[in-house]
Design an enzyme around this catalytic site. Structure first.
Site, PDB file in Angstrom:
ATOM      1  N   HIS A 132       0.893  -1.319   0.039  1.00 20.75           N
ATOM      2  CA  HIS A 132       0.013   0.072  -0.062  1.00 20.75           C
ATOM      3  C   HIS A 132       0.912   1.149   0.079  1.00 20.75           C
ATOM      4  O   HIS A 132       1.896   1.160   0.575  1.00 20.75           O
ATOM      5  CB  HIS A 132      -0.801   0.096   1.169  1.00 20.75           C
ATOM      6  CG  HIS A 132      -1.897   0.990   1.469  1.00 20.75           C
ATOM      7  ND1 HIS A 132      -1.658   2.245   1.906  1.00 20.75           N
ATOM      8  CD2 HIS A 132      -3.250   0.982   1.169  1.00 20.75           C
ATOM      9  CE1 HIS A 132      -2.841   2.931   1.871  1.00 20.75           C
ATOM     10  NE2 HIS A 132      -3.741   2.189   1.686  1.00 20.75           N
ATOM     11  N   ASP A 209       2.717  -4.761   8.118  1.00 16.67           N
ATOM     12  CA  ASP A 209       1.580  -3.775   7.973  1.00 16.67           C
ATOM     13  C   ASP A 209       0.383  -4.633   7.964  1.00 16.67           C
ATOM     14  O   ASP A 209       0.113  -5.371   7.120  1.00 16.67           O
ATOM     15  CB  ASP A 209       1.572  -3.247   6.606  1.00 16.67           C
ATOM     16  CG  ASP A 209       0.410  -2.212   6.211  1.00 16.67           C
ATOM     17  OD1 ASP A 209      -0.555  -2.438   6.973  1.00 16.67           O
ATOM     18  OD2 ASP A 209       0.326  -1.982   5.097  1.00 16.67           O
ATOM     19  N   GLN A 212      -4.681  -4.970   7.136  1.00 17.95           N
ATOM     20  CA  GLN A 212      -5.935  -5.686   6.702  1.00 17.95           C
ATOM     21  C   GLN A 212      -5.978  -7.079   7.488  1.00 17.95           C
ATOM     22  O   GLN A 212      -6.976  -7.881   7.075  1.00 17.95           O
ATOM     23  CB  GLN A 212      -5.721  -6.089   4.955  1.00 17.95           C
ATOM     24  CG  GLN A 212      -5.763  -4.982   4.188  1.00 17.95           C
ATOM     25  CD  GLN A 212      -7.080  -4.356   4.115  1.00 17.95           C
ATOM     26  OE1 GLN A 212      -8.140  -4.952   4.386  1.00 17.95           O
ATOM     27  NE2 GLN A 212      -7.193  -2.994   3.755  1.00 17.95           N
ATOM     28  N   LYS A 235     -10.658  -1.120  10.145  1.00 15.50           N
ATOM     29  CA  LYS A 235     -10.692  -2.064   9.460  1.00 15.50           C
ATOM     30  C   LYS A 235     -11.260  -3.259  10.319  1.00 15.50           C
ATOM     31  O   LYS A 235     -11.123  -4.317   9.891  1.00 15.50           O
ATOM     32  CB  LYS A 235      -9.528  -2.287   8.694  1.00 15.50           C
ATOM     33  CG  LYS A 235      -9.255  -1.025   7.901  1.00 15.50           C
ATOM     34  CD  LYS A 235      -7.884  -1.348   6.821  1.00 15.50           C
ATOM     35  CE  LYS A 235      -7.421  -0.127   6.139  1.00 15.50           C
ATOM     36  NZ  LYS A 235      -8.197   0.408   5.036  1.00 15.50           N
ATOM     37  N   CYS A 373      -4.801   2.476  -3.522  1.00 16.65           N
ATOM     38  CA  CYS A 373      -3.375   2.925  -3.045  1.00 16.65           C
ATOM     39  C   CYS A 373      -2.222   2.059  -3.098  1.00 16.65           C
ATOM     40  O   CYS A 373      -1.389   1.790  -2.332  1.00 16.65           O
ATOM     41  CB  CYS A 373      -3.652   3.293  -1.576  1.00 16.65           C
ATOM     42  SG  CYS A 373      -4.680   4.519  -1.410  1.00 16.65           S
TER      43      CYS A 373
HETATM   44  N1  PMP Z   1      -1.899  -0.594   4.713  1.00 22.04           N
HETATM   45  C1  PMP Z   1      -2.858  -1.282   3.966  1.00 22.04           C
HETATM   46  C2  PMP Z   1      -2.590  -2.713   3.545  1.00 22.04           C
HETATM   47  C3  PMP Z   1      -4.127  -0.713   4.098  1.00 22.04           C
HETATM   48  O1  PMP Z   1      -5.136  -1.504   3.388  1.00 22.04           O
HETATM   49  C4  PMP Z   1      -4.533   0.584   4.611  1.00 22.04           C
HETATM   50  C5  PMP Z   1      -5.878   1.180   4.423  1.00 22.04           C
HETATM   51  N2  PMP Z   1      -6.424   0.995   2.827  1.00 22.04           N
HETATM   52  C6  PMP Z   1      -3.413   1.140   4.856  1.00 22.04           C
HETATM   53  C7  PMP Z   1      -2.165   0.382   5.131  1.00 22.04           C
HETATM   54  C8  PMP Z   1      -3.559   2.488   5.507  1.00 22.04           C
HETATM   55  O2  PMP Z   1      -4.422   2.513   6.766  1.00 22.04           O
HETATM   56  P1  PMP Z   1      -4.929   3.699   7.336  1.00 22.04           P
HETATM   57  O3  PMP Z   1      -5.634   4.421   6.112  1.00 22.04           O
HETATM   58  O4  PMP Z   1      -6.184   3.426   8.226  1.00 22.04           O
HETATM   59  O5  PMP Z   1      -3.956   4.399   7.919  1.00 22.04           O
END
Ligand code: PMP
Length: 415
Positions: A132, A209, A212, A235, A373
């Site tokens: 991401h 990370d 998910q 999430k 993203c």
């Molecule tokens: N890493 C992953 C794999 C994600 O799916 C996301 C959110 N889409 C993020 C990081 C960022 O999370 P947040 O926007 O809650 O900070």
């Protein structure tokens, strides 16, 4: 640690009862039934979480750590009690939990406070091709400043990590490794245990990370052996704008502050300040107390349903959904790794993802369309965007049938 993904949910798994706890699922959209399949972006919140946040503001709200009055004590107890709860979730110590606004802030904290002072020109930060942007850009910012390099391991055609390719990129210049636990775009579950073992053998710190994974896989932080793990409450059935960094205490104790302000100091004068201990050193300013309380309530709720039951249910729905989508004309799934979470990402010959998403919305189906993203990953698969349907515990057969029906309509409309 986790349910084998072939397992079925237990017989006492009551999906209707679970769905009834999420008021928003009964919300009509476009005048009809909502099929909420955008859970990788954010999950909906059960009554228990809404009630915990409401209770906090009605009965406990004040500022934390600073006053002696009754409400301040209640707020502090609620906030620090949440830290205990979250620490218990990860089987770790409360001192190893830093509250953040979510995964993004947690990764930035590690990039700036841990990695930046350690990075030299020519050093490398090893990522994967499915990260991401939150797990690319912070490393890129500090690497650019220090003359270091970002290296990305390749992704195979099925969306799994090329593990040998990843191993081949580990070398004496590798100073840090960051990897997504479950890919938000593809659903791929990465072999983080093997990656951490390989990194530890070379003394390289690893960040996982977990944005998910936290609502789908059990994470025992000490057993996992990672140096850092990040997550976002929203999430995992919790509130938005809240999350945490789980970090080895030895790292936190050695890390300098990165945001200055109230609460993170021990003493302040105009000449010099001294710092509070970890984790408070990293929590400058008035924190999101209700966020902490809501996240703790969300973890209680997940535990009450059972993470293994959740994983088994989502897996069953993933299998059924994948089979239904395979019958939609011109649909191509992107990401078919064997070890996969509840994400169905696809493109269609009928039209652009954006157009498909717009049509699905007309039928009450909420999905995500775009690059999610993960622009480098889209480039890897040669697509500008995908349609992504992502599952949570409250999704049912009706949701995936509604998706398949709307996709058929979209394919006819766009033909
Ligand atoms: N890493 C992953 C794999 C994600 O799916 C996301 C959110 N889409 C993020 C990081 C960022 O999370 P947040 O926007 O809650 O900070």
């Amino acid at each position: 640690m986790n349910a084998p993904l072939t397992e079925r949910p237990p017989s006492n798994f009551d999906l209707d009862r679970i769905r009834a706890q999420f008021p928003i699922l009964a919300e009509p959209v476009r005048g009809g039934r909502l099929a909420y399949l955008d859970n990788a972006a954010t999950t909906q919140k059960p009554d228990a979480v809404l009630a915990a946040i409401d209770h906090y503001y009605r009965h406990q709200n004040s500022n934390v750590h600073r006053a002696v009055h009754d409400l301040a004590e209640r707020a502090t107890t609620a906030y620090e009690g949440a830290r205990d709860r979250i620490a218990r979730w990860f089987n770790t110590q409360r001192e190893e939990i830093v509250f953040t606004r979510g995964t993004t802030e947690a990764i930035n904290l590690v990039a700036y406070s841990f990695l930046r002072p350690r990075l030299q020109p020519g050093d490398e930060v090893l990522l994967t091709g499915m990260e991401h942007h939150s797990n690319i850009v912070p490393w890129q910012l500090v690497a650019k400043e220090k003359g270091a390099k970002i290296v990305a391991a390749p992704v195979l055609d099925d969306g799994s990590l090329d593990f040998d390719g990843w191993l081949a990129r580990l070398n004496e210049r590798t100073k840090f490794i960051a990897v997504v636990h479950i890919s938000n775009s593809l659903g791929t579950v990465n072999p983080v245990e093997q990656m951490i073992a390989a990194a530890r053998a070379r003394g390289i710190p690893v960040l996982v990370d977990g944005a998910q994974s936290v609502a789908h896989l059990a994470v025992d932080f000490p057993a996992l052996g990672a140096d850092f793990f990040t997550c976002s409450a929203h999430k995992a059935y919790g509130p938005t704008g809240f999350g945490c960094l789980v970090a080895k205490r030895e790292h936190l104790d050695a890390m300098p502050p990165w945001h200055g302000g109230g609460d993170m100091i021990r003493t302040v004068s105009f000449e010099e300040s001294t710092w509070n201990e970890a984790p408070y050193r990293f929590e400058a300013g008035t924190p999101d107390m209700a966020g902490a309380v809501g996240f703790a309530a969300a973890l209680d709720w997940i535990e009450s349903v059972g993470l293994q039951a959740i994983a088994a249910h989502e897996h069953q729905l993933l299998v059924e959904g994948t089979a239904l989508l395979a019958e939609v004309p011109g649909l191509r799934m992107i990401g078919t790794a064997k070890n996969k979470g509840g994400v169905m990402s696809f493109v269609m010959t009928a039209g652009h993802a954006q157009d498909i998403g717009t049509i699905l919305d007309q039928y009450g189906v909420a999905v995500r369309t775009g690059h999610h993203c993960t622009m480098p990953l889209m480039t890897r698969f040669g697509v500008p965007a995908t349609v992504r349907a992502s599952l949570a515990v409250y999704n049912n057969r009706d949701d995936i049938e509604q998706l398949a029906m709307a996709l058929r309509k979209a394919s006819r409309l766009l033909a």
